[in-house]
Design an enzyme around this catalytic site. Structure first.
Site, mmCIF file in Angstrom:
data_model
loop_
_atom_site.group_PDB
_atom_site.id
_atom_site.type_symbol
_atom_site.label_atom_id
_atom_site.label_comp_id
_atom_site.label_asym_id
_atom_site.label_seq_id
_atom_site.Cartn_x
_atom_site.Cartn_y
_atom_site.Cartn_z
ATOM 1 N N GLY A 176 9.544 22.406 39.131
ATOM 2 C CA GLY A 176 8.234 23.054 39.124
ATOM 3 C C GLY A 176 7.642 23.248 40.494
ATOM 4 O O GLY A 176 6.681 24.002 40.656
ATOM 5 N N LYS A 197 10.829 20.652 48.699
ATOM 6 C CA LYS A 197 9.917 20.104 47.696
ATOM 7 C C LYS A 197 8.482 20.336 48.152
ATOM 8 O O LYS A 197 8.105 19.946 49.255
ATOM 9 C CB LYS A 197 10.160 18.608 47.488
ATOM 10 C CG LYS A 197 9.257 18.012 46.410
ATOM 11 C CD LYS A 197 9.584 16.551 46.149
ATOM 12 C CE LYS A 197 8.684 15.964 45.073
ATOM 13 N NZ LYS A 197 9.002 14.535 44.799
ATOM 14 N N ASP A 209 0.476 23.903 40.645
ATOM 15 C CA ASP A 209 0.406 24.909 41.706
ATOM 16 C C ASP A 209 1.698 24.951 42.519
ATOM 17 O O ASP A 209 1.821 25.742 43.455
ATOM 18 C CB ASP A 209 -0.787 24.646 42.621
ATOM 19 C CG ASP A 209 -0.779 23.234 43.214
ATOM 20 O OD1 ASP A 209 0.277 22.579 43.184
ATOM 21 O OD2 ASP A 209 -1.835 22.797 43.703
ATOM 22 N N GLY A 210 2.650 24.087 42.191
ATOM 23 C CA GLY A 210 3.927 24.098 42.897
ATOM 24 C C GLY A 210 3.897 23.453 44.268
ATOM 25 O O GLY A 210 4.878 23.524 45.007
ATOM 26 N N ARG A 267 14.805 18.070 51.529
ATOM 27 C CA ARG A 267 15.633 16.948 51.124
ATOM 28 C C ARG A 267 17.032 17.445 50.756
ATOM 29 O O ARG A 267 17.202 18.594 50.326
ATOM 30 C CB ARG A 267 14.991 16.185 49.975
ATOM 31 C CG ARG A 267 14.603 17.011 48.769
ATOM 32 C CD ARG A 267 13.796 16.184 47.778
ATOM 33 N NE ARG A 267 13.729 16.836 46.469
ATOM 34 C CZ ARG A 267 13.247 16.263 45.379
ATOM 35 N NH1 ARG A 267 12.786 15.021 45.433
ATOM 36 N NH2 ARG A 267 13.222 16.903 44.228
ATOM 37 N N ARG A 274 20.674 16.104 36.848
ATOM 38 C CA ARG A 274 20.187 14.845 36.316
ATOM 39 C C ARG A 274 20.410 14.781 34.812
ATOM 40 O O ARG A 274 20.871 15.750 34.218
ATOM 41 C CB ARG A 274 18.715 14.656 36.685
ATOM 42 C CG ARG A 274 17.756 15.611 36.059
ATOM 43 C CD ARG A 274 17.087 16.713 36.879
ATOM 44 N NE ARG A 274 17.108 16.762 38.297
ATOM 45 C CZ ARG A 274 16.076 16.437 39.077
ATOM 46 N NH1 ARG A 274 14.960 15.990 38.545
ATOM 47 N NH2 ARG A 274 16.151 16.580 40.373
ATOM 48 N N ASP A 344 14.609 12.763 33.281
ATOM 49 C CA ASP A 344 14.714 13.870 34.227
ATOM 50 C C ASP A 344 14.692 13.380 35.673
ATOM 51 O O ASP A 344 14.921 14.174 36.593
ATOM 52 C CB ASP A 344 13.580 14.879 34.007
ATOM 53 C CG ASP A 344 12.206 14.252 34.096
ATOM 54 O OD1 ASP A 344 11.879 13.453 33.211
ATOM 55 O OD2 ASP A 344 11.445 14.562 35.038
ATOM 56 N N ASN A 345 14.451 12.087 35.892
ATOM 57 C CA ASN A 345 14.481 11.516 37.234
ATOM 58 C C ASN A 345 15.703 10.637 37.472
ATOM 59 O O ASN A 345 15.773 9.951 38.490
ATOM 60 C CB ASN A 345 13.214 10.693 37.485
ATOM 61 C CG ASN A 345 11.962 11.539 37.557
ATOM 62 O OD1 ASN A 345 12.025 12.713 37.903
ATOM 63 N ND2 ASN A 345 10.830 10.963 37.215
#
Length: 591
Positions: A176, A197, A209-210, A267, A274, A344-345
């Site tokens: 996102g 990121k 808002d990303g 990164r 994942r 998801d992590n």
């Protein structure tokens, strides 16, 4: 799966019946200069850099022992991903439910104000990306790492995935606020995926808002690098930039919305796939695509698994189970709480990713939770092993549609072996932290006994083990702990401390051909003197918000050598007791 693992500290303590039972709970790599797909030609976000065709053909060339001094001949490519995995046919960047693809095309959104480079990782630039540190001083580099420019040959992508968040299926999630800007193959032949990121909205932004704020970006940059130097598998951080663009955040979800500054971290990781990457496909019934993605991941990242082998998915799962157990045991050995262990992590490559409200435990407390939004304490440090089991079970559920009955049975048996894998590695790590050699009856009880004393006295986790690495046997034998060993001094006030010391010294005598100096030297290589405690990160963030980045850079320097005494770190109090103002510091999930 209903089996509970329980916090191993207390699992050991239960056996000794010391405590209540806690709830169980560069060379010239193959340069990809692919043509842009329809719909991209008009983008003004492309920085056209020429490809060195002759070097591409040679594969290895005269630049083998040199680092790139500019981005002119340095390239990224998305070709390997988009050639093998389907991309969303919708090119417009708006929030939507996405189906039948792995990625969506999405360009970063440049900041409106100027950006400033706060920090870079020299090791990431030089050893991973084959870039001379001087490149970070160029305008091209600033534009690249802030999302303003995309290298020619790269197509920015946002990954579609789902996940279980706090135990509940959350459906589509996805990148996102992250953009995969390409893959780089370095002079060692390693492929690394570069991701920005905080670089703006994507089709997966939902109500966001990303953006990422300076506060969380400083923490991610510092912690991902700190974890690497602690020897824990992790994504890496190459750079950190900040802008003056305002980003509104309710940091503690209490209705107090404030404006913060936007920031972007570049990164890198071998892969960002994942557990949720597979879960979304199984949940939506896209089984052919699930098989395609799994085969791609195995082919690219699991060389010991034969992609043509009928049992390949079982073999793949076995590796993920084993390495997830290893990763969480490593977290525990340094007192690290991830904070948001949603599926998801959790990385399929078993590296630490998605640093949010993490925390390194200070006063020893198996109920430690660094995240203000985790009201039920689901992700407390003492429950991370259980959460690993839960997440692996969800991963197995995603794989099950591709398995026959025999393979399902095998995979279930593999998952049942997770607790033993975890406890075995946990014991190994904590025995090393205590300087114990070989196998002796009572080692588990010795570890548990110490942790019991630490919990009762609220001793500092990191410094207790570090000071045990520095104190001599004679000093321990006398039971008069010198004042400089302040963490051990706290434990020494407990009435059972002499009994533990007696057992510990007796066990050390069983270390064959091991002197006290050798024991201390060995222990200082596994017990860090410095970890990124929340109060240290908060102090650096507060200064950074006033445009003083000196402590960010000091912490970066110190955390690159966590096992070595550092004069500036000692002066800053990084190995001292937690300041009174930071005793109850917790971290918001709003970033």
């Amino acid at each position: 799966m209903t089996q509970r693992i329980g916090f191993p500290f207390c699992w050991l303590i239960q056996r000794l019946q010391l405590l209540r039972l806690l709830p169980l709970g560069v060379t010239c790599h193959a340069v990809f200069c692919c043509l842009l797909q329809p719909g991209l030609e008009g983008s003004d976000s492309l920085l056209y850099l020429s490809c060195n065709r002759s070097n591409q053909d040679q594969g290895y060339c005269e630049r083998e022992v040199r680092l790139a001094s500019s981005l002119d001949f340095w390239t990224l490519s998305s070709e390997n991903l988009i050639a093998m995995l389907p991309v969303d046919p919708v090119k417009e960047n708006y929030v939507r439910k996405v189906k039948n693809c792995i990625f969506s095309m999405a360009f970063p959104t440049p900041f409106k104000s100027g950006v400033r480079l706060i920090a870079v990782s020299k090791e990431v630039l030089e050893d991973i990306l084959d870039l001379d540190l001087s490149v970070s001083e160029t305008e091209d580099f600033i534009q690249l790492v802030s999302g303003e420019k995309i290298l020619f040959g790269s197509i920015p992508l946002a990954h579609r995935y789902g996940g279980h968040q706090f135990g509940i299926w959350a459906d589509q999630l996805g990148d996102g606020r992250a953009h995969l800007i390409g893959i780089y193959m370095n002079r060692q032949g390693e492929k690394w995926e570069l991701q920005l990121k905080g670089s703006g909205k994507t089709p997966y932004s939902r109500y966001s808002d990303g953006r990422a704020v300076l506060r969380s970006s400083v923490r991610e940059f510092l912690c991902s690098e700190a974890m690497h130097y602690l020897g824990i598998p992790t994504s890496r951080a190459a750079s950190l930039v900040v802008s003056d663009d305002g980003v509104w955040r309710d940091q503690f979800y209490n209705g107090n919305i404030v404006q913060e500054r936007g920031a972007v971290v570049l990164r890198v990781a071998k892969s960002w796939f994942r557990f949720g990457s597979l879960e979304i496909l199984a949940h939506d019934g896209e089984l052919d695509l699930l098989r395609t993605l799994l085969d791609f991941i195995i082919q690219e990242h699991f060389p010991s698994v034969d992609v043509k082998e009928p049992n390949r998915y079982v073999d793949f799962f076995s590796i993920v189970v084993s390495e997830t157990a290893q990763l969480i045991a490593l977290w525990m050995s340094v007192g690290f709480a991830h904070g948001v262990c949603n599926t998801d992590n959790f990385s399929l490559l078993s590296i630490t990713i998605d640093y949010g409200p993490f925390g390194f435990m200070e006063a020893y407390n198996p109920d430690f939770v660094p995240n203000t939004s985790d009201d039920e304490r689901r992700y407390k440090i003492g429950n991370q092993a259980n959460i690993g089991m839960f997440n692996l079970n969800k991963l197995l559920q995603a794989l099950n549609p591709l398995l026959d009955p025999r393979q399902k049975h095998l995979a279930a048996q593999i998952l049942e072996g997770y607790p033993d894998l975890y406890y075995t590695r946990f014991r190994e790590l904590f025995k090393a932290k205590l300087g114990l050699l070989g196998e002796r009856k009572g080692d588990e009880e010795l570890i548990a006994f110490l942790l019991h004393l630490m919990e009762k006295t609220e001793a500092d986790f990191t410094m207790t083990f570090r000071q045990l690495s520095e104190i001599t046997r004679d000093q321990l034998q006398e039971l008069a702990v010198p004042q400089q060993f302040w963490a051990l001094k706290m434990i020494s006030k407990h009435e059972l401390f002499p009994a533990w010391v007696s057992q510990y010294l007796l066990r050390l005598k069983s270390n064959r051909n091991d002197s006290d100096s050798e024991r201390r030297e060995r222990m200082t290589t596994v017990n860090p003197r410095y970890v990124l405690k929340n109060w240290m990160a908060e102090s650096a963030v507060q200064k950074a918000e006033r445009n003083d980045f000196s402590e960010v850079r000091l912490l970066q320097q110190v955390l690159q050598h966590p096992f070595q005494k550092h004069s500036a770190a000692e002066k800053a109090g990084y190995s001292s007791p937690t300041p009174s103002w930071a005793k109850d510091l917790r971290v918001s999930c709003s970033s």
